[in-house]
Design an enzyme around this catalytic site. Structure first.
Site, PDB file in Angstrom:
ATOM      1  CE  LYS A 172      -1.877   2.711   3.007  1.00 42.37           C
ATOM      2  NZ  LYS A 172      -1.981   3.939   2.165  1.00 42.37           N
ATOM      3  CD  GLU A 247      13.872   1.441   8.705  1.00 41.42           C
ATOM      4  OE1 GLU A 247      14.434   0.368   8.945  1.00 41.42           O
ATOM      5  OE2 GLU A 247      14.321   2.549   9.055  1.00 41.42           O
ATOM      6  CB  CYS A 281      13.129   9.804   7.777  1.00 40.13           C
ATOM      7  SG  CYS A 281      13.880   8.588   6.728  1.00 40.13           S
ATOM      8  CD  GLU A 383       9.947  13.096  11.449  1.00 38.80           C
ATOM      9  OE1 GLU A 383       8.844  12.573  11.689  1.00 38.80           O
ATOM     10  OE2 GLU A 383      10.847  12.519  10.809  1.00 38.80           O
TER      11      GLU A 383
END
Ligand code: TXE
Length: 481
Positions: A172, A247, A281, A383
């Protein structure tokens, strides 16, 4: 208006709900495609197709599976221009970046695992009476869920090793950037990948992503995305004893000592701060600079940041493209308010960029440099995942290490120093799964990739990925003295 379909059981099919999701071109801020809003029923169809395909696919020789992956890589390379344009239209990143990084890496992912699997070996131990050997067998139907920042690059990074190892896949892509995943479906059809081996199902994370995570016949989940979502997936997977690879996010330190190669450091630091609009990231969003060169760094870094051109991602001269979605743009902008409330200083950027012509309604943010905030401020802890960095001076190596390690994340870190001993010592003590010294985003696909703490669980890449997507079984054979 491009209408995408799912790819289930080797066929391009509409979603069972016949509902669709609007897909935006971020540079224009306009809808330009529609993707299936799939549901659990579509996942059910995909699981039965994958289960039917598994016995044959897993019994193919490594050479035969490798051959399919190599043909997919060739088709990606043949369609390089079209895929790159699609990626830029979907994500907003500059076309030169899609051409130079995203699409070549998608082909490389298939090519790498098509060959790595040929050398995937295990171990054997024997004595006078017993010989042990370890089988590493394909597991079955695996779920691969990927994000919007490097759409085809991260999508194929999971699919390639899973297929190479003999599993069948339900994949997906992010509902924000589905187009190149759809184009991969077309490529798989063209190469004649056996039906059901790979199934690509589009839709919302909370609907079809959750259906994958919760499905009892999908024992393995490989996920890349936000740490919050990663925690949700882990919570769903735990009672089902699923094998998961996560991850997740990062808040990566970029530590700059005064003995660094200043010119090389500055140009790489601009790249590690703002490439892909800071939506990687691995970007170094917290910059720690030794006090003795802090002012020199600020002057040089801000000057170079202000030189970054921003605008139409189709323009080859443009360095900064659009932010992937209006929601994400608002999330980034909200941090500028937080920065000011915390007493920070915004040296450049800190606002949207008004692009022209076809991009006048697009979502753009100027590259932003924030100073005068401590290591425990929200700006230096959370973040942001945009073209935003915060610069903090440090006085000693111990202080730099303390600052670098003081967030809930532990994905990557960059260190700039010409002192070899310090480079090794610092790399040893940094809480990060990936450390670059005097370089950034140098990737060797044979190396383990991933983070610790809230940056993830497990590692992707090389043999780590092939081991994740196989079940080890030790067999002991008694053969007497
Ligand atoms: O990730 P999400 P998004 C970080 C970054 C970003 C944040 C959110 O901070 O702002 O994550 O980004 C699917 N069950 N990174 O929205 O929401 C979803 O449909 C199953 C870091 O992209 O985690 C998509 O396909 N699946 C990251 C995928 O998960 C679910 C790169 C990622 O979506 C789900 C991108 C659920 N409950 C963002 N909810 C990195 N490490 O590279 C969502 N999904």
């Amino acid at each position: 208006m491009k209408i995408l379909t799912n790819y289930i059981d080797g066929k391009l099919v509409s979603p069972s709900s016949n509902e669709y999701i609007d897909i935006f071109n971020p540079a224009e801020g306009k809808i330009y495609a529609k993707a299936p809003r799939s549901c659990a029923k579509d996942i059910e169809n995909a699981v039965s197709a994958a289960q039917s395909a598994f016995s044959t696919w897993s019994r193919l020789s490594v050479d035969e599976r490798s051959g399919f992956l190599l043909r997919i890589a060739e088709k990606i390379e043949q369609r390089h221009q079209g895929l790159a344009l699609a990626e830029t239209n979907d994500n907003g990143k500059p076309l030169w970046l899609s051409k130079a990084v995203d699409i070549p890496r998608a082909a490389a992912n298939f090519r790498f695992f098509a060959t790595a699997v040929e050398h995937f070996c295990s171990e054997s131990y024997s004595n006078e009476e017993i010989t042990n050997y370890t089988l590493r067998q394909p597991i079955g139907v695996v779920g691969c869920i990927s994000p919007w920042n490097l759409p085809l690059y991260l999508f194929t990074w999971k699919i390639a090793p899973a297929l190479a190892a003999g599993n069948c896949v339900i994949a997906k892509p992010s509902e924000i950037t589905p187009v190149t995943a759809y184009m991969l479906s077309e490529i798989c059809e063209e190469v004649g990948l056996p039906r059901g081996v790979l199934n690509i199902v589009h839709g919302y994370g909370a609907e079809v992503g959750a259906a994958i995570t919760l499905h009892k016949k999908i024992p393995v989940i490989s996920f890349t995305g936000g740490s919050k979502t990663g925690a949700q997936i882990a919570q769903s997977a735990a009672p089902l004893f699923k094998k998961i690879s996560l991850e997740l996010g990062g808040k990566n330190p970029n530590i700059i000592f005064d003995d660094c190669n200043f010119e090389r450091m500055i140009s790489e630091t601009v790249r590690s701060s703002f490439v892909n609009q800071g939506q990687i990231c691995l970007c170094g969003s917290r910059i720690f600079v030794e006090k003795s060169i802090y002012n020199k760094f600020i002057d040089a870094f801000v000057a170079k940041t202000k030189e970054l051109t921003i605008g139409d991602p189709l323009d080859p001269e443009i360095k900064q493209g659009a932010i992937v979605s209006e929601d994400h743009m608002q999330k980034i902008l909200s941090y500028f308010t937080i920065a000011k409330k915390e007493g920070g200083t915004i040296l450049c950027g800190g606002k949207t960029y008004e692009a022209a012509d076809r991009c006048k309604d697009g979502w753009f943010i100027e590259p932003t440099v924030i100073t005068d905030l401590g290591p425990h401020s929200r700006i230096n802890q959370e973040e942001i995942f945009g073209p935003v960095v915060s610069v903090v001076p440090f006085e000693t190596e111990e202080q730099a290490l303390e600052f670098a390690n003081c967030t809930p994340y532990g994905l990557s870190a960059t260190v700039w120093t010409e002192n070899l001993t310090r480079a090794h010592r610092f790399s040893r003590d940094l809480q990060a799964g990936v450390v670059w010294v005097n370089c950034w985003l140098v990737r060797d696909l044979r190396t383990p990739f991933g983070g610790m703490k809230q940056s993830g669980v497990g590692r992707e890449g090389g043999l780590e990925a092939l081991r994740f997507f196989t079940e080890p079984k030790n067999v002991s054979i008694y053969h007497g003295p």
